[in-house]
Design a protein around this motif. Structure first.
Motif, PDB file in Angstrom:
ATOM      1  N   ASN A 186      14.179  -6.291 -17.252  1.00 32.38           N
ATOM      2  CA  ASN A 186      12.853  -6.410 -17.846  1.00 32.38           C
ATOM      3  C   ASN A 186      11.823  -5.687 -16.989  1.00 32.38           C
ATOM      4  O   ASN A 186      11.560  -6.080 -15.860  1.00 32.38           O
ATOM      5  CB  ASN A 186      12.488  -7.899 -17.981  1.00 32.38           C
ATOM      6  N   MET A 187      11.250  -4.618 -17.521  1.00 31.60           N
ATOM      7  CA  MET A 187      10.251  -3.845 -16.788  1.00 31.60           C
ATOM      8  C   MET A 187       8.849  -4.351 -17.137  1.00 31.60           C
ATOM      9  O   MET A 187       8.439  -4.327 -18.297  1.00 31.60           O
ATOM     10  CB  MET A 187      10.373  -2.351 -17.124  1.00 31.60           C
ATOM     11  N   ILE A 188       8.129  -4.804 -16.126  1.00 35.40           N
ATOM     12  CA  ILE A 188       6.756  -5.295 -16.292  1.00 35.40           C
ATOM     13  C   ILE A 188       5.808  -4.217 -15.777  1.00 35.40           C
ATOM     14  O   ILE A 188       5.764  -3.952 -14.574  1.00 35.40           O
ATOM     15  CB  ILE A 188       6.541  -6.605 -15.512  1.00 35.40           C
ATOM     16  N   VAL A 189       5.077  -3.579 -16.689  1.00 35.14           N
ATOM     17  CA  VAL A 189       4.168  -2.504 -16.287  1.00 35.14           C
ATOM     18  C   VAL A 189       2.784  -3.102 -16.038  1.00 35.14           C
ATOM     19  O   VAL A 189       2.070  -3.465 -16.977  1.00 35.14           O
ATOM     20  CB  VAL A 189       4.106  -1.396 -17.345  1.00 35.14           C
ATOM     21  N   GLN A 190       2.430  -3.252 -14.783  1.00 37.71           N
ATOM     22  CA  GLN A 190       1.101  -3.733 -14.400  1.00 37.71           C
ATOM     23  C   GLN A 190       0.874  -3.406 -12.927  1.00 37.71           C
ATOM     24  O   GLN A 190       1.806  -3.045 -12.212  1.00 37.71           O
ATOM     25  CB  GLN A 190       0.964  -5.237 -14.633  1.00 37.71           C
ATOM     26  N   ASP A 191      -0.346  -3.529 -12.489  1.00 37.26           N
ATOM     27  CA  ASP A 191      -0.660  -3.267 -11.092  1.00 37.26           C
ATOM     28  C   ASP A 191       0.116  -4.241 -10.213  1.00 37.26           C
ATOM     29  O   ASP A 191      -0.107  -5.457 -10.290  1.00 37.26           O
ATOM     30  CB  ASP A 191      -2.162  -3.435 -10.871  1.00 37.26           C
ATOM     31  N   PRO A 192       1.028  -3.770  -9.377  1.00 34.11           N
ATOM     32  CA  PRO A 192       1.809  -4.693  -8.543  1.00 34.11           C
ATOM     33  C   PRO A 192       0.951  -5.546  -7.611  1.00 34.11           C
ATOM     34  O   PRO A 192       1.347  -6.646  -7.235  1.00 34.11           O
ATOM     35  CB  PRO A 192       2.726  -3.762  -7.737  1.00 34.11           C
ATOM     36  N   LYS A 193      -0.227  -5.037  -7.262  1.00 30.61           N
ATOM     37  CA  LYS A 193      -1.094  -5.791  -6.354  1.00 30.61           C
ATOM     38  C   LYS A 193      -1.623  -7.073  -6.998  1.00 30.61           C
ATOM     39  O   LYS A 193      -1.903  -8.049  -6.295  1.00 30.61           O
ATOM     40  CB  LYS A 193      -2.272  -4.918  -5.899  1.00 30.61           C
ATOM     41  N   SER A 194      -1.770  -7.072  -8.304  1.00 29.61           N
ATOM     42  CA  SER A 194      -2.321  -8.248  -8.980  1.00 29.61           C
ATOM     43  C   SER A 194      -1.248  -9.141  -9.595  1.00 29.61           C
ATOM     44  O   SER A 194      -1.569 -10.098 -10.300  1.00 29.61           O
ATOM     45  CB  SER A 194      -3.302  -7.799 -10.071  1.00 29.61           C
ATOM     46  N   PHE A 195       0.007  -8.856  -9.357  1.00 31.94           N
ATOM     47  CA  PHE A 195       1.096  -9.648  -9.934  1.00 31.94           C
ATOM     48  C   PHE A 195       1.091 -11.053  -9.343  1.00 31.94           C
ATOM     49  O   PHE A 195       0.918 -11.230  -8.132  1.00 31.94           O
ATOM     50  CB  PHE A 195       2.438  -8.949  -9.674  1.00 31.94           C
ATOM     51  N   ASP A 196       1.299 -12.076 -10.203  1.00 28.89           N
ATOM     52  CA  ASP A 196       1.175 -13.471  -9.756  1.00 28.89           C
ATOM     53  C   ASP A 196       2.501 -14.141  -9.396  1.00 28.89           C
ATOM     54  O   ASP A 196       2.518 -15.300  -8.976  1.00 28.89           O
ATOM     55  CB  ASP A 196       0.451 -14.305 -10.819  1.00 28.89           C
TER      56      ASP A 196
END
Length: 964
Positions: free
Chosen positions: A203-213
């Motif tokens: 599962n690829m989650i495309v988002q800013d890694p810095k803001s990942f929770d």
């Protein structure tokens, strides 16, 4: 009185056939002599006995043509590719114009000693390119700050995908299948990651890694450094967070920027990937370029690709070899985490020579100059009223403006391409070819065609700009003498030639490797690769600027369809293994669209190349092995039983034809029909297509998909272990699923699978080689080439059979285009094995045949059509001479532990020593054949100790003392 005039009788027809005579080695009288040896009167009579009549095509080629001369070919191709518009490319995304030092262009890229070599499996005769690859690894390790690097991968997107698989395999927590990808990665990298992740259930989650929770557990995070819009960020704190969550951090990097920028290894990245293209390797419309993967030493056992390591030879001398060879997919098969079996060696060698040529200070100056050009551009854009969003950049700037479309048009009017990112945003990536004039043109474009009231030179004279202090690299790099010695052209030229003199290539003698098809790579075929219309094109240039390329590409696709009988071809896959993977994804999507997504079983014969099961697993399939009979053929009864057993879930059969054992299996049509009757598709591995062209069309005898190695059958050189191209052909019902590309709609159908490679047409700059080969050979030439390849193989088999039993033969006692020589009984009687014969062949000036594959204890020989009879006879004489040497061991004339075979290869250094304690003479060691007295190749190392190299793994340039 007789006239002195004479007629050349130089008809157009003879001109058309001129190249066929250059490419095919044996003369007509030689062909007749070899046919007579085999008991035939013609090539067609021989073919009737070798190739099953039921699969012979009855159709003539309608697209391939009749063949043209070399002169005419170059003129026609120049006319076609001149339709390309070679603009200055500021498109970036990991692809940059670069200056190839002419000394490297002439002495490496255009030098057949570098481009006609094979993969360095026989390390004793590959020490030159192995050293160049060790330099490449050292360069990558130093610049990234990592501990170990491989010796190249195919492209940046697939390198990132390999890192994804590697990170997932190394994760110690079960059922963690998600990973985070920054949306600021290059879009082609994101697309290839998506393609590779989906069949594996990741599962690829495309988002800013810095803001990942971290509410969803992940095994890795991917970032671009600097990012695709040019911004440089500090990832140290973010990396610590991911490590605390038991996840790895993968950085896709720009090597040139790392001469100035803190390397990822110093802020904690676990894996670095990227592309070395801007180190002197032309844009080439997307490839071939040498990508890389570097990581921490702890992960060396699971990293993909090839690694060059330092070992010792039989005399204790330092020597190089491919290390940790159990990673090779021949061995790991369906348990492999990668199907990689090739590299981009020629391009890695170019990139490493670029670093050797410029050295650390030279690279830093180039990087500083590129960065300053970007700074001058940023300052000028401010003067024009535009804002660049970041003050931390290396070479790329982005500008948001409602005038974006008009500015892009103005840039095109100045023969320059900007990147359009959407949302009225433009991107510009500067490179080492950019000058102050380039920057002035950027200003003019942003001023909608009017010259600015100031110049780049004005800004340069007053600009006070420094690299951001928080990103200043403090660590040293490229400190090894090899990167600090060769500054003048005589020095670098001598260094390049010193390395090439250590290698055996097609410039020295035939390379009789089975399954590898080391045929002539004609100079005329390679000339266009150096043309700017071919090698200075950015892969994402506007369609209006690439019309010549598209015309040539479509013509090549049509010619390959004509040759194979397929309805459609994709040239995107940039290796044979990449073609396997793309072909299986096509089959997979076909079944998904039919509502049969559950079909995931892939039948694979036990004799298959190891990439086949690895590719099937990567495509989300379950491998079921089919047995082979004692003759090496597929066990049809076992195949039928397993096809019926798995009928509900059967997706495909992967089969090599002619077989891996070098014979035309009579039952191939029955095999294909069995798969179709049980709902599956047939994937044909086209590694042996050199025995089919002009005689059989795979689509006609039952294949639904096939890859076709252009670096084998269609004359692209192997480059010392790459580049390769592995396009796929498909039948009509699969045509709509051929690969597409999100950044280039011309690359494939909208309904196709997503991109498998970074560039729309993969290694596009070498496609003219195969196009030229097919166009010059013509239909008659291609057919004759196949027949002569089969003739040469059978001639060798017949001549050597009294000395080495031939393991597998067809129904009529003949082989296809290659033959397998059995050493197993010989080893029992003498103790001499295939490795001893392989190394002894070096003393005779030959590269070895393929060792112990597909059958342990055998040698597989493929002479190809390019080798003349005299060269075949020389190889035959060498093999017979070696067999007689073995008889000396069998008769106890030579000791089993001290004879020319087990002590081979013999170096000049050992022969010149005052002591000689062997029962055989120095002359017997060095000159076992008369021809060697006039043309002797001297290996620089003795037999290499592989075990020592793996136990004492060193994968970067050793200290100078080690070489002493």
């Amino acid at each position: 009185m007789k006239s002195n005039t004479f007629s050349l009788n130089y008809s157009n027809n003879s001109t058309q056939k001129e190249f066929m005579g250059r490419h095919i080695g044996p003369r007509d009288e030689d062909i007749q002599a070899m046919l007579k040896e085999l008991g035939f009167s013609s090539l067609d009579e021989m073919a009737a006995q070798v190739v099953p009549q039921k699969i012979r095509t009855t159709k003539n080629y309608s697209v391939v043509g009749d063949g043209i001369s070399e002169y005419e070919l170059l003129a026609n191709l120049k006319k076609t590719v001149s339709k390309n518009k070679v603009f200055r490319s500021l498109l970036g995304m990991g692809f940059y114009d670069t200056i190839t030092p002419t000394v490297i262009q002439r002495n490496v890229l255009e030098n057949p000693v570098w481009y006609t070599a094979y993969t360095p499996y026989q390390a004793e005769i590959a020490q030159g390119r192995l050293e160049a690859l060790l330099n490449f690894q050292t360069m990558v390790i130093d610049l990234t700050g990592m501990e170990i690097s491989n010796s190249s991968l195919l492209d940046e997107g697939s390198a990132a995908a390999e890192a994804m698989a590697m990170a997932h395999a190394s994760h110690k927590h079960d059922n963690v299948n998600s990973f985070v990808v920054s949306p600021k990665m290059h879009p082609h990298v994101i697309e290839v990651l998506k393609t590779r992740a989906e069949p594996l259930g990741l599962n690829m989650i495309v988002q800013d890694p810095k803001s990942f929770d971290f509410k969803t557990p992940v095994f890795a995070a991917f970032i671009q450094y600097p990012d695709t819009e040019g911004v440089i960020e500090d990832y140290k704190e973010m990396t610590d967070k991911y490590h605390n969550a038991h996840a790895m951090v993968v950085a896709s990097v720009d090597l040139l920027s790392l001469t100035l920028l803190t390397p990822p290894g110093e802020w904690g990245a676990d894996i670095c990937v990227g592309n070395s293209q801007r180190f002197g390797v032309p844009l080439g419309f997307g490839g071939p370029h040498a990508a890389f993967l570097a990581t921490k030493d702890v992960y060396k056992r699971i990293m993909p690709g090839r690694i060059v390591g330092v070992s010792v030879d039989s005399h204790g001398k330092s020597a190089l070899r491919l290390a940790l060879q159990t990673r090779e997919q021949h061995i790991r098969r369906e348990k492999a985490t990668s199907n990689i079996c090739t590299a981009q060696v020629l391009l890695a060698n170019m990139a490493s020579m670029y670093a050797v040529y410029h050295g650390p200070e030279g690279l830093k100056k180039i990087a500083q100059r590129v960065n300053r050009m970007a700074a001058i551009t940023a300052e000028g854009l401010k003067k024009l009223g535009f804002t660049t969003p970041s003050t931390t950049y290396f070479d790329t700037l982005t500008v948001s403006t409602p005038k974006a479309a008009d500015i892009a048009k103005a840039a095109e009017a100045l023969n320059m391409n900007f990147r359009v990112l959407g949302n009225n945003t433009l991107g510009m990536s500067l490179d080492e070819t950019c000058s102050l004039q380039t920057v002035d043109d950027i200003f003019q474009a942003f001023n909608l065609g009017a010259k600015a009231s100031f110049t780049a030179a004005d800004i340069d004279a007053s600009l006070n700009y420094n690299w951001p202090t928080q990103f200043v690299r403090s660590s040293k790099y490229l400190t090894h003498p090899v990167f600090n010695t060769h500054r003048s052209e005589p020095e670098i030229t001598r260094y390049i030639h010193m390395l090439q003199n250590k290698d055996i290539t097609l410039t020295h003698s035939m390379i009789p490797l089975g399954s590898c098809t080391m045929k002539l790579n004609a100079t005329t075929e390679l000339v266009p690769v150096s043309w700017p219309e071919i090698n200075k094109m950015h892969p994402f240039a506007p369609t209006s600027q690439i019309q010549g390329y598209i015309e040539m590409i479509h013509d090549l696709e049509n010619k390959l369809c004509d040759i194979t009988g397929f309805a459609g071809v994709s040239l995107q896959p940039n290796s044979g293994a990449s073609g396997e993977y793309a072909g299986l994804l096509v089959i997979r999507k076909y079944f998904i669209d039919k509502g049969e997504a559950h079909r995931n079983v892939c039948l694979i014969p036990s004799s298959a190349h190891g990439t086949n099961p690895a590719s099937a697993v990567m495509a989300g399939m379950k491998v079921v092995v089919v047995n082979c009979d004692n003759q090496g053929n597929v066990d049809v009864a076992d195949l039928k039983a397993k096809a019926v057993e798995h009928k509900k879930d059967l997706a495909a059969l992967m089969i090599t034809y002619p077989s891996t054992h070098g014979v035309f299996e009579e039952s191939i049509k029955e095999i294909c029909q069995t798969i179709h009757d049980n709902g599956g598709q047939v994937y044909m591995d086209g590694a042996n297509m050199n025995a089919l062209v002009g005689l059989c069309r795979p689509a006609e005898f039952g294949a639904d998909v096939s890859h076709m190695n252009l670096h084998k059958t269609f004359a692209i050189p192997h480059g010392g272990g790459g580049p390769g191209v592995g396009p796929i052909g498909v039948r009509e019902h699969l045509k709509k699923y051929l690969p597409t590309h999100g950044l280039q709609p011309e690359a494939g159908p909208k309904t196709g699978i997503s991109a498998t490679t970074s560039a729309p047409w993969g290694s596009a700059s070498i496609l003219p080689i195969s196009w030229s080969y097919i166009t010059m050979m013509g239909a008659e030439g291609l057919k004759k080439a196949t027949l002569v390849a089969i003739l040469n193989a059978n001639y060798i088999a017949k001549k050597l059979a009294p000395h080495y039993p031939v393991v597998y033969k067809g129904k009529e006692g003949l082989v296809a285009h290659e033959c397998i020589l059995d050493m197993r009984e010989i080893k029992k009687t003498s103790g001499v094995d295939v490795a001893d014969v392989a190394k002894r062949l070096i003393d005779y000036g030959f590269h070895a045949p393929t060792m112990s594959w597909p059958v342990i204890g055998t040698l597989m020989v493929e002479p190809t059509e390019s080798e003349p009879k005299a060269e075949l006879d020389r190889f035959i004489d060498a093999m017979i001479s070696i067999r007689n040497e073995i008889r000396n061991v069998e008769s106890k004339k030579w000791d089993i532990k001290d004879n020319p075979l087990v002590n081979s290869p013999h170096t000049a250094e050992t022969l010149l020593k005052s002591e000689w304690a062997h029962a055989y003479s120095r002359e017997q060691a060095a000159y076992p054949a008369e021809w060697l007295r006039s043309n002797k190749f001297w290996p620089v190392v003795g037999r290499i100790d592989n075990v020592y190299g793996d136990r004492n793994l060193v994968c970067s340039c050793p200290s100078v003392d080690t070489y002493k």
